[in-house]
Design a protein around this motif. Structure first.
Motif, PDB file in Angstrom:
ATOM      1  N   THR A 117       0.823  -1.213   0.000  1.00 36.05           N
ATOM      2  CA  THR A 117       0.000   0.000   0.000  1.00 36.05           C
ATOM      3  C   THR A 117       0.860   1.267   0.000  1.00 36.05           C
ATOM      4  OG1 THR A 117      -1.490   1.298   1.420  1.00 36.05           O
ATOM      5  CG2 THR A 117      -0.100  -0.269   2.543  1.00 36.05           C
ATOM      6  N   ALA A 119       0.331   3.472   1.893  1.00 36.30           N
ATOM      7  CA  ALA A 119       0.418   3.853   3.311  1.00 36.30           C
ATOM      8  C   ALA A 119       1.818   3.597   3.876  1.00 36.30           C
ATOM      9  CB  ALA A 119      -0.636   3.099   4.129  1.00 36.30           C
ATOM     10  N   ASN A 170      -5.005   4.711  -4.281  1.00 33.47           N
ATOM     11  CA  ASN A 170      -6.414   4.591  -3.847  1.00 33.47           C
ATOM     12  C   ASN A 170      -7.226   3.791  -4.866  1.00 33.47           C
ATOM     13  OD1 ASN A 170      -5.268   6.879  -2.223  1.00 33.47           O
ATOM     14  ND2 ASN A 170      -7.304   6.716  -1.326  1.00 33.47           N
ATOM     15  N   THR A 188     -15.007   2.573   4.176  1.00 31.58           N
ATOM     16  CA  THR A 188     -14.746   3.994   4.461  1.00 31.58           C
ATOM     17  C   THR A 188     -14.161   4.733   3.256  1.00 31.58           C
ATOM     18  OG1 THR A 188     -12.578   3.342   5.285  1.00 31.58           O
ATOM     19  CG2 THR A 188     -14.324   3.578   6.918  1.00 31.58           C
ATOM     20  N   HIS A 189     -13.973   4.036   2.130  1.00 30.73           N
ATOM     21  CA  HIS A 189     -13.332   4.662   0.962  1.00 30.73           C
ATOM     22  C   HIS A 189     -14.192   5.808   0.425  1.00 30.73           C
ATOM     23  CE1 HIS A 189     -12.144   0.489   1.211  1.00 30.73           C
ATOM     24  NE2 HIS A 189     -11.196   0.613   0.313  1.00 30.73           N
ATOM     25  N   LEU A 190     -13.523   6.884   0.053  1.00 32.82           N
ATOM     26  CA  LEU A 190     -14.200   8.094  -0.412  1.00 32.82           C
ATOM     27  C   LEU A 190     -15.218   7.819  -1.528  1.00 32.82           C
ATOM     28  CD1 LEU A 190     -14.503  11.187  -0.579  1.00 32.82           C
ATOM     29  CD2 LEU A 190     -12.549  11.183  -2.145  1.00 32.82           C
ATOM     30  N   ILE A 193     -18.281   5.913  -0.411  1.00 37.66           N
ATOM     31  CA  ILE A 193     -19.193   6.749   0.378  1.00 37.66           C
ATOM     32  C   ILE A 193     -19.979   7.680  -0.549  1.00 37.66           C
ATOM     33  CG2 ILE A 193     -19.236   8.565   2.172  1.00 37.66           C
ATOM     34  CD1 ILE A 193     -17.729   6.690   3.732  1.00 37.66           C
ATOM     35  N   ASP A 206     -19.408  13.782   4.203  1.00 35.65           N
ATOM     36  CA  ASP A 206     -18.535  14.754   4.869  1.00 35.65           C
ATOM     37  C   ASP A 206     -17.236  14.847   4.087  1.00 35.65           C
ATOM     38  OD1 ASP A 206     -20.124  15.380   7.104  1.00 35.65           O
ATOM     39  OD2 ASP A 206     -19.516  13.521   8.109  1.00 35.65           O
ATOM     40  N   VAL A 207     -16.766  16.071   3.867  1.00 33.99           N
ATOM     41  CA  VAL A 207     -15.441  16.265   3.268  1.00 33.99           C
ATOM     42  C   VAL A 207     -14.504  16.644   4.415  1.00 33.99           C
ATOM     43  CG1 VAL A 207     -14.062  17.670   1.696  1.00 33.99           C
ATOM     44  CG2 VAL A 207     -16.330  16.877   1.008  1.00 33.99           C
ATOM     45  N   PHE A 208     -13.550  15.752   4.672  1.00 33.50           N
ATOM     46  CA  PHE A 208     -12.679  15.947   5.839  1.00 33.50           C
ATOM     47  C   PHE A 208     -11.529  16.892   5.505  1.00 33.50           C
ATOM     48  CE2 PHE A 208     -14.111  11.381   6.623  1.00 33.50           C
ATOM     49  CZ  PHE A 208     -15.144  11.765   7.482  1.00 33.50           C
ATOM     50  N   CYS A 219      -7.919  17.306   0.295  1.00 37.67           N
ATOM     51  CA  CYS A 219      -6.775  16.408   0.022  1.00 37.67           C
ATOM     52  C   CYS A 219      -6.801  15.932  -1.434  1.00 37.67           C
ATOM     53  CB  CYS A 219      -6.850  15.186   0.929  1.00 37.67           C
ATOM     54  SG  CYS A 219      -6.549  15.544   2.650  1.00 37.67           S
ATOM     55  N   ARG A 221      -5.749  12.706  -4.121  1.00 38.05           N
ATOM     56  CA  ARG A 221      -5.449  11.274  -4.197  1.00 38.05           C
ATOM     57  C   ARG A 221      -5.314  10.823  -5.652  1.00 38.05           C
ATOM     58  NH1 ARG A 221      -4.645  12.256   0.271  1.00 38.05           N
ATOM     59  NH2 ARG A 221      -5.297  11.218   2.189  1.00 38.05           N
ATOM     60  N   VAL A 259     -10.453  15.694  -3.205  1.00 44.12           N
ATOM     61  CA  VAL A 259     -11.675  15.089  -2.661  1.00 44.12           C
ATOM     62  C   VAL A 259     -12.902  15.785  -3.248  1.00 44.12           C
ATOM     63  CG1 VAL A 259     -12.987  14.730  -0.527  1.00 44.12           C
ATOM     64  CG2 VAL A 259     -10.510  14.323  -0.545  1.00 44.12           C
ATOM     65  N   ARG A 282      -9.488  14.864   8.991  1.00 44.45           N
ATOM     66  CA  ARG A 282      -9.510  13.539   9.626  1.00 44.45           C
ATOM     67  C   ARG A 282      -8.099  13.259  10.136  1.00 44.45           C
ATOM     68  NH1 ARG A 282     -11.172   8.378   5.935  1.00 44.45           N
ATOM     69  NH2 ARG A 282      -9.052   8.706   5.189  1.00 44.45           N
ATOM     70  N   ASP A 285      -4.668  11.906   8.136  1.00 49.03           N
ATOM     71  CA  ASP A 285      -4.740  12.002   6.675  1.00 49.03           C
ATOM     72  C   ASP A 285      -3.488  12.650   6.096  1.00 49.03           C
ATOM     73  OD1 ASP A 285      -7.006  10.725   5.849  1.00 49.03           O
ATOM     74  OD2 ASP A 285      -8.276  12.511   5.859  1.00 49.03           O
TER      75      ASP A 285
HETATM   76  O1  LIG Z   1     -16.280  10.219   3.843  1.00 52.66           O
HETATM   77  C1  LIG Z   1     -15.142  10.560   3.479  1.00 52.66           C
HETATM   78  C2  LIG Z   1     -14.119   9.598   3.193  1.00 52.66           C
HETATM   79  C3  LIG Z   1     -12.874  10.069   2.821  1.00 52.66           C
HETATM   80  N1  LIG Z   1     -12.633  11.386   2.710  1.00 52.66           N
HETATM   81  C4  LIG Z   1     -11.304  11.880   2.311  1.00 52.66           C
HETATM   82  O2  LIG Z   1     -10.953  11.250   1.086  1.00 52.66           O
HETATM   83  C5  LIG Z   1      -9.543  11.009   1.022  1.00 52.66           C
HETATM   84  C6  LIG Z   1      -9.295   9.540   0.738  1.00 52.66           C
HETATM   85  O3  LIG Z   1      -9.702   8.783   1.888  1.00 52.66           O
HETATM   86  P1  LIG Z   1      -9.878   7.176   1.865  1.00 52.66           P
HETATM   87  O4  LIG Z   1     -10.340   6.795   3.232  1.00 52.66           O
HETATM   88  O5  LIG Z   1     -10.748   6.811   0.708  1.00 52.66           O
HETATM   89  O6  LIG Z   1      -8.428   6.603   1.569  1.00 52.66           O
HETATM   90  P2  LIG Z   1      -6.990   7.017   2.175  1.00 52.66           P
HETATM   91  O7  LIG Z   1      -6.383   7.999   1.250  1.00 52.66           O
HETATM   92  O8  LIG Z   1      -7.106   7.338   3.621  1.00 52.66           O
HETATM   93  O9  LIG Z   1      -6.150   5.677   1.978  1.00 52.66           O
HETATM   94  C7  LIG Z   1      -5.975   4.678   2.954  1.00 52.66           C
HETATM   95  O10 LIG Z   1      -7.039   3.818   2.937  1.00 52.66           O
HETATM   96  C8  LIG Z   1      -7.234   3.193   1.670  1.00 52.66           C
HETATM   97  C9  LIG Z   1      -8.446   2.320   1.798  1.00 52.66           C
HETATM   98  O11 LIG Z   1      -9.532   3.089   2.212  1.00 52.66           O
HETATM   99  C10 LIG Z   1      -6.008   2.375   1.266  1.00 52.66           C
HETATM  100  O12 LIG Z   1      -5.788   1.295   2.127  1.00 52.66           O
HETATM  101  C11 LIG Z   1      -4.815   3.255   1.283  1.00 52.66           C
HETATM  102  O13 LIG Z   1      -3.651   2.488   1.027  1.00 52.66           O
HETATM  103  C12 LIG Z   1      -4.687   3.911   2.638  1.00 52.66           C
HETATM  104  O14 LIG Z   1      -3.593   4.810   2.673  1.00 52.66           O
HETATM  105  C13 LIG Z   1      -8.992  11.478   2.389  1.00 52.66           C
HETATM  106  O15 LIG Z   1      -8.520  12.775   2.251  1.00 52.66           O
HETATM  107  C14 LIG Z   1     -10.217  11.485   3.296  1.00 52.66           C
HETATM  108  O16 LIG Z   1     -10.160  12.411   4.347  1.00 52.66           O
HETATM  109  C15 LIG Z   1     -13.615  12.331   2.972  1.00 52.66           C
HETATM  110  O17 LIG Z   1     -13.393  13.537   2.882  1.00 52.66           O
HETATM  111  N2  LIG Z   1     -14.850  11.885   3.341  1.00 52.66           N
END
Ligand SMILES: O=c1ccn([C@@H]2O[C@H](COP(=O)(O)OP(=O)(O)O[C@H]3O[C@H](CO)[C@H](O)[C@H](O)[C@H]3O)[C@@H](O)[C@H]2O)c(=O)[nH]1
Ligand SMILES: NC(=O)c1ccc[n+]([C@@H]2O[C@H](COP(=O)([O-])OP(=O)(O)OC[C@H]3O[C@@H](n4cnc5c(N)ncnc54)[C@H](O)[C@@H]3O)[C@@H](O)[C@H]2O)c1
Length: 337
Positions: A117, A119, A170, A188-190, A193, A206-208, A219, A221, A259, A282, A285
């Motif tokens: 990942t 991450a 992502n 929980t993936h953007l 959702i 919600d936009v974090f 942010c 991605r 986002v 969040r 992040d």
């Molecule tokens: O309801 C939401 C969900 C997400 N976000 C924003 O969208 C962006 C992406 O968020 P995700 O949760 O979709 O994914 P991440 O970038 O946090 O990624 C992490 O989670 C992913 C799976 O969800 C993968 O595992 C990845 O490798 C790991 O770094 C972030 O800025 C987050 O704050 C929102 O604003 N609102």
């Protein structure tokens, strides 16, 4: 020559199994179905239900099938859960991989593809992020993946294994024919959702964080379509079969979307409006995460087809519509490769 896919009933695993089956590969799957769905496997693909770190189960599968390569998806994937339960994450991500590698080495299986990942990078010093960037994971999830990467490298050096570690950015979207997609409840993936909001399953999104120093304050991605990612696994397999050297590859497109742009894309392709609420940042992040894709594009014969954000959103939406109707009893599920 059979490919063993662990976690093949999960989101990315099931798309990869479908891609392999469509390409005529023999595939067997081990999955404990903790978050996966047996119905998302193509007809005729054998499924062994159990732990990918259970050495007896692995020996049994290998005794029945001529396993030539392993693609290892099985694991726990939720970053905040890993903060609450680090030992569970180190067990399911690191120890499972250790046992799997132990059996692979004993049985002379010499090709291994591993799901890692972005991450592992933590907060990057430079964007796009190259593979040689420092690795400073911010969560036990990221650490458990980095530890597995290091173990895989050591095992490969000691026992002559060849591997490709794929660091996914992502992952989003769904099979373009909507046969399978992301079905995890409470994901929980953007993009997930956003399509849940577009299908009326959520009142709002919600936009974090809208105060980041980015062009629109949210942010950024690098979204990769799950079908393109599944093809990257097939290309990695071909690379190893052709004698390619062990390597680590970023999996993204090298293009960042904010986002807010992502939420807008879902609004446009759905033609449906839903409430968007600006919320605080969040914790944990990363502001901007975009892959340097020079290495994957240079080494693999990989031709992504779905790089456009609206296409990714449209496929995620079509799948979500279907999933919603299935869960309300209006459709039954069937996958044919
Ligand atoms: O309801 C939401 C969900 C997400 N976000 C924003 O969208 C962006 C992406 O968020 P995700 O949760 O979709 O994914 P991440 O970038 O946090 O990624 C992490 O989670 C992913 C799976 O969800 C993968 O595992 C990845 O490798 C790991 O770094 C972030 O800025 C987050 O704050 C929102 O604003 N609102
Ligand atoms: N989804 C993403 O954005 C993303 C990003 C980076 C990396 N990854 C990695 O990709 C892999 C697949 O993720 P996903 O999004 O498809 O998640 P998922 O939860 O849909 O898939 C994981 C699959 O593994 C199975 N599983 C879990 N532990 C197991 C075990 N010990 N033995 C056997 N089966 C087990 C689950 O039942 C599920 O089918 C994971 O290793 C994850 O860390 C995912």
């Amino acid at each position: 020559m059979t490919v063993l896919v662990t976690g093949g009933a999960g989101y990315i695993g099931s798309h990869t199994v479908l891609a392999l089956a469509e390409a005529g590969e023999d595939v067997v799957v081990i999955d404990d179905l903790s978050t996966g769905f047996s119905a998302y496997l193509p007809e005729g693909v054998p499924l062994f239900i159990g732990d990918a770190g259970d050495e007896n189960l692995l020996e049994g599968v290998i005794a029945q099938h001529d396993i030539e390569s392993i693609i290892h998806f099985a694991g726990s994937v939720v970053v905040p859960d890993s903060m609450r339960d680090p030992l569970g994450y180190y067990r399911n991500n690191f120890t499972t991989a250790r046992n799997l590698l132990n059996v692979a080495v004993k049985r002379g299986i010499s090709r291994f593809i591993f799901s890692s990942t972005a991450a592992v990078y933590g907060n990057p010093d430079q964007v796009p992020v190259p593979e040689h960037a420092p690795t400073r994971p911010l969560s036990p999830y990221g650490s458990s993946k980095l530890m597995t990467e290091i173990m895989l490298h050591d095992v490969a050096c000691a026992y002559g294994m060849q591997y490709v570690t794929l660091r996914y950015f992502n992952v989003a979207g769904a099979d373009p024919q909507a046969r399978i997609g992301l079905a995890t409840v409470g994901a929980t993936h953007l993009l997930k959702i956003a399509v849940e909001a577009a299908t009326g399953q959520r009142a709002k999104i919600d936009v974090f964080g809208t105060d980041y120093p980015t062009p629109d304050g949210s942010c950024i991605r690098d979204f990769i379509h799950v079908t393109d990612l599944s093809q990257a696994h097939h290309s990695a397999l071909a690379y190893l079969r052709n004698g390619g050297a062990s390597t680590t590859l970023n999996c993204g497109y090298g293009r960042g979307y904010s986002v807010l742009e992502t939420v807008d894309a879902v609004r446009r392709v759905s033609g449906r409006s839903f409430a968007v609420q600006y919320a605080p940042r969040r914790p944990g992040d990363i502001m901007t995460m975009v892959a340097d894709t020079g290495r994957i594009r240079g080494l693999l014969d990989w031709r992504p087809q779905y790089e456009d954000l609206e296409t990714i959103a449209a496929h995620a939406l079509a799948w979500e519509d279907k999933l919603f109707r299935e869960r309300h009893g209006e459709l039954r599920h069937a996958v044919s490769a």
